[in-house]
Enzyme design. Structure first.
Site, PDB file in Angstrom:
ATOM      1  N   SER A  15       0.810  -1.229   0.000  1.00 24.76           N
ATOM      2  CA  SER A  15       0.000   0.000   0.000  1.00 24.76           C
ATOM      3  C   SER A  15       0.836   1.268   0.000  1.00 24.76           C
ATOM      4  O   SER A  15       0.355   2.334  -0.376  1.00 24.76           O
ATOM      5  CB  SER A  15      -0.919   0.001   1.228  1.00 24.76           C
ATOM      6  OG  SER A  15      -0.153  -0.112   2.418  1.00 24.76           O
ATOM      7  N   TYR A 163      16.278  -5.088  14.006  1.00 24.60           N
ATOM      8  CA  TYR A 163      15.911  -4.976  12.584  1.00 24.60           C
ATOM      9  C   TYR A 163      16.939  -5.712  11.714  1.00 24.60           C
ATOM     10  O   TYR A 163      16.580  -6.504  10.840  1.00 24.60           O
ATOM     11  CB  TYR A 163      15.828  -3.495  12.218  1.00 24.60           C
ATOM     12  CG  TYR A 163      15.491  -3.219  10.769  1.00 24.60           C
ATOM     13  CD1 TYR A 163      14.190  -3.370  10.291  1.00 24.60           C
ATOM     14  CD2 TYR A 163      16.476  -2.785   9.873  1.00 24.60           C
ATOM     15  CE1 TYR A 163      13.885  -3.100   8.962  1.00 24.60           C
ATOM     16  CE2 TYR A 163      16.176  -2.518   8.545  1.00 24.60           C
ATOM     17  CZ  TYR A 163      14.880  -2.677   8.093  1.00 24.60           C
ATOM     18  OH  TYR A 163      14.574  -2.409   6.771  1.00 24.60           O
TER      19      TYR A 163
HETATM   20  P1  NAP Z   1       6.842   1.743   4.689  1.00 22.65           P
HETATM   21  O1  NAP Z   1       6.821   2.938   3.787  1.00 22.65           O
HETATM   22  O2  NAP Z   1       6.830   1.944   6.164  1.00 22.65           O
HETATM   23  O3  NAP Z   1       5.634   0.772   4.273  1.00 22.65           O
HETATM   24  C1  NAP Z   1       5.467  -0.426   4.966  1.00 22.65           C
HETATM   25  C2  NAP Z   1       4.375  -1.247   4.307  1.00 22.65           C
HETATM   26  O4  NAP Z   1       4.286  -2.480   5.030  1.00 22.65           O
HETATM   27  C3  NAP Z   1       3.014  -0.598   4.395  1.00 22.65           C
HETATM   28  O5  NAP Z   1       2.274  -0.940   3.234  1.00 22.65           O
HETATM   29  C4  NAP Z   1       2.395  -1.258   5.635  1.00 22.65           C
HETATM   30  O6  NAP Z   1       0.978  -1.313   5.600  1.00 22.65           O
HETATM   31  C5  NAP Z   1       2.953  -2.659   5.496  1.00 22.65           C
HETATM   32  N1  NAP Z   1       2.982  -3.406   6.743  1.00 22.65           N
HETATM   33  C6  NAP Z   1       3.632  -3.121   7.898  1.00 22.65           C
HETATM   34  N2  NAP Z   1       3.406  -4.060   8.825  1.00 22.65           N
HETATM   35  C7  NAP Z   1       2.596  -4.977   8.242  1.00 22.65           C
HETATM   36  C8  NAP Z   1       1.992  -6.184   8.688  1.00 22.65           C
HETATM   37  N3  NAP Z   1       2.187  -6.646   9.938  1.00 22.65           N
HETATM   38  N4  NAP Z   1       1.183  -6.869   7.823  1.00 22.65           N
HETATM   39  C9  NAP Z   1       0.969  -6.415   6.564  1.00 22.65           C
HETATM   40  N5  NAP Z   1       1.507  -5.276   6.090  1.00 22.65           N
HETATM   41  C10 NAP Z   1       2.313  -4.564   6.924  1.00 22.65           C
HETATM   42  O7  NAP Z   1       8.133   0.859   4.391  1.00 22.65           O
HETATM   43  P2  NAP Z   1       9.144   0.860   3.146  1.00 22.65           P
HETATM   44  O8  NAP Z   1      10.207   1.849   3.432  1.00 22.65           O
HETATM   45  O9  NAP Z   1       8.393   0.909   1.884  1.00 22.65           O
HETATM   46  O10 NAP Z   1       9.805  -0.570   3.349  1.00 22.65           O
HETATM   47  C11 NAP Z   1       9.275  -1.725   2.725  1.00 22.65           C
HETATM   48  C12 NAP Z   1      10.195  -2.896   3.017  1.00 22.65           C
HETATM   49  O11 NAP Z   1      11.518  -2.593   2.546  1.00 22.65           O
HETATM   50  C13 NAP Z   1      10.333  -3.215   4.506  1.00 22.65           C
HETATM   51  O12 NAP Z   1      10.429  -4.606   4.683  1.00 22.65           O
HETATM   52  C14 NAP Z   1      11.651  -2.533   4.892  1.00 22.65           C
HETATM   53  O13 NAP Z   1      12.241  -3.139   5.986  1.00 22.65           O
HETATM   54  C15 NAP Z   1      12.452  -2.731   3.611  1.00 22.65           C
HETATM   55  N6  NAP Z   1      13.526  -1.751   3.451  1.00 22.65           N
HETATM   56  C16 NAP Z   1      13.270  -0.412   3.404  1.00 22.65           C
HETATM   57  C17 NAP Z   1      14.328   0.479   3.243  1.00 22.65           C
HETATM   58  C18 NAP Z   1      14.129   1.958   3.165  1.00 22.65           C
HETATM   59  O14 NAP Z   1      15.134   2.688   3.165  1.00 22.65           O
HETATM   60  N7  NAP Z   1      12.919   2.476   3.098  1.00 22.65           N
HETATM   61  C19 NAP Z   1      15.631  -0.010   3.132  1.00 22.65           C
HETATM   62  C20 NAP Z   1      15.856  -1.379   3.183  1.00 22.65           C
HETATM   63  C21 NAP Z   1      14.790  -2.247   3.336  1.00 22.65           C
HETATM   64  P3  NAP Z   1       0.058  -0.301   6.526  1.00 22.65           P
HETATM   65  O15 NAP Z   1       0.247   1.076   5.939  1.00 22.65           O
HETATM   66  O16 NAP Z   1      -1.306  -0.846   6.357  1.00 22.65           O
HETATM   67  O17 NAP Z   1       0.610  -0.396   7.918  1.00 22.65           O
END
Ligand code: NAP
Length: 255
Positions: A15, A163
């Site tokens: 989302s 994490y």
């Molecule tokens: P984000 O913007 O915080 O979005 C997180 C997404 O995960 C949202 O759609 C949220 O849905 C969903 N979510 C969280 N907890 C959940 C659960 N228990 N069940 C189902 N859905 C859940 O995160 P992002 O930055 O896009 O990161 C996405 C992934 O990439 C994560 O695994 C993160 O660790 C990884 N990552 C991110 C970065 C970065 O720099 N951003 C770097 C390395 C890895 P709701 O809105 O409904 O809560």
């Protein structure tokens, strides 16, 4: 190249942020995309609407990946509806930062049940249908699993012990499942994003961002679309000989 016509993809946490970009990119290549969320139904609907307005196919499905029963039920319903899920993007993840001395047990449990157990539950349930070729379309057999790890899994980071451990566990899991399912035509890879501009990194101050950019040889924070492009590649037929690997998309931050 990299077309996904006729395939069905589930993007957990589709989302917002990286997941939303992956959902849009997979749909642009022809996949029907299921956008999962846990709290933000409006955001999930907006992500799916944007896909359909662009001529793609998408639906939303809310469940908490940390709730094993709810996840199993939702996934079984999706498999029943679509016949099979061809592509799993296990992207849902959370970060709760804090120095080790201050890490609480409940935070550890939340991080591990979402980032690790949630991914393994999805992989376990969906692998059953990926092992069976589609009854109606022989081109749909095997599957693709992509686990969203992080550069922090391999580098570590102050204040991110839990994490980092959860994301490093995904690397071991991807390699093991890749070996288990290779003979069934299922590939399993991990993606290792660097620092990407999403809500997760939005809370950082400009000074913190400046510090991070200094550590990135390409000299900038990445975009969700750049992770999505790697995701489409790994999900495609063209990536069929790649399994058990970590694809790092991090601007050279860790090589
Ligand atoms: P984000 O913007 O915080 O979005 C997180 C997404 O995960 C949202 O759609 C949220 O849905 C969903 N979510 C969280 N907890 C959940 C659960 N228990 N069940 C189902 N859905 C859940 O995160 P992002 O930055 O896009 O990161 C996405 C992934 O990439 C994560 O695994 C993160 O660790 C990884 N990552 C991110 C970065 C970065 O720099 N951003 C770097 C390395 C890895 P709701 O809105 O409904 O809560």
């Amino acid at each position: 190249m990299f077309r996904l016509d006729g395939k069905v993809a589930l993007v957990t946490g589709g989302s917002r942020g990286i997941g939303r970009a992956c959902a849009a990119a997979l749909a642009a290549q022809g996949a029907t995309v299921i956008v999962n969320y846990v709290r933000g139904e409006d955001a999930a609907r907006a992500a799916a609407d944007a896909i359909t307005q662009a001529g793609g196919k998408a639906e939303i499905c809310g469940f908490d990946v940390a709730d094993t029963k709810a996840t199993e039920q939702a996934l079984e319903g999706l498999v029943e509806k679509h016949g099979r899920i061809d592509i799993l993007i296990a992207n849902a993840g959370i970060a709760i930062d804090g120095l080790l001395l201050r890490v609480k047990d409940e935070d550890l449990d939340r991080i591990f049940s979402t980032n690790l157990r949630g991914t393994l539950t999805c992989a376990r349930v969906l692998s059953k249908s990926m092992m069976r070729p589609s009854k109606t379309d022989p081109k749909r057999s095997g599957g693709r699993m992509i686990f969203m790890s992080s550069v922090i899994a391999e580098m570590g980071n102050v204040g991110q012990t839990a994490y980092a451990a959860s994301k490093a566990a995904l690397l071991g899991a991807a390699k093991s499942i890749a070996r288990e399912y290779a003979s069934r035509g299922i590939t399993v890879n991990a993606l290792g994003p660097g620092f990407i501009d999403t809500d997760m990194t939005q809370s950082m101050t400009p000074a913190m961002k400046e510090q991070i950019v200094k550590m990135i040889p390409l000299g900038r924070i990445g975009s969700a679309a750049e992770i999505a492009a790697a995701c489409v590649f790994l999900a495609s037929d063209e990536a069929g000989y790649i399994t058990g690997q970590v694809l790092r998309v991090n601007g050279g931050m860790y090589v």
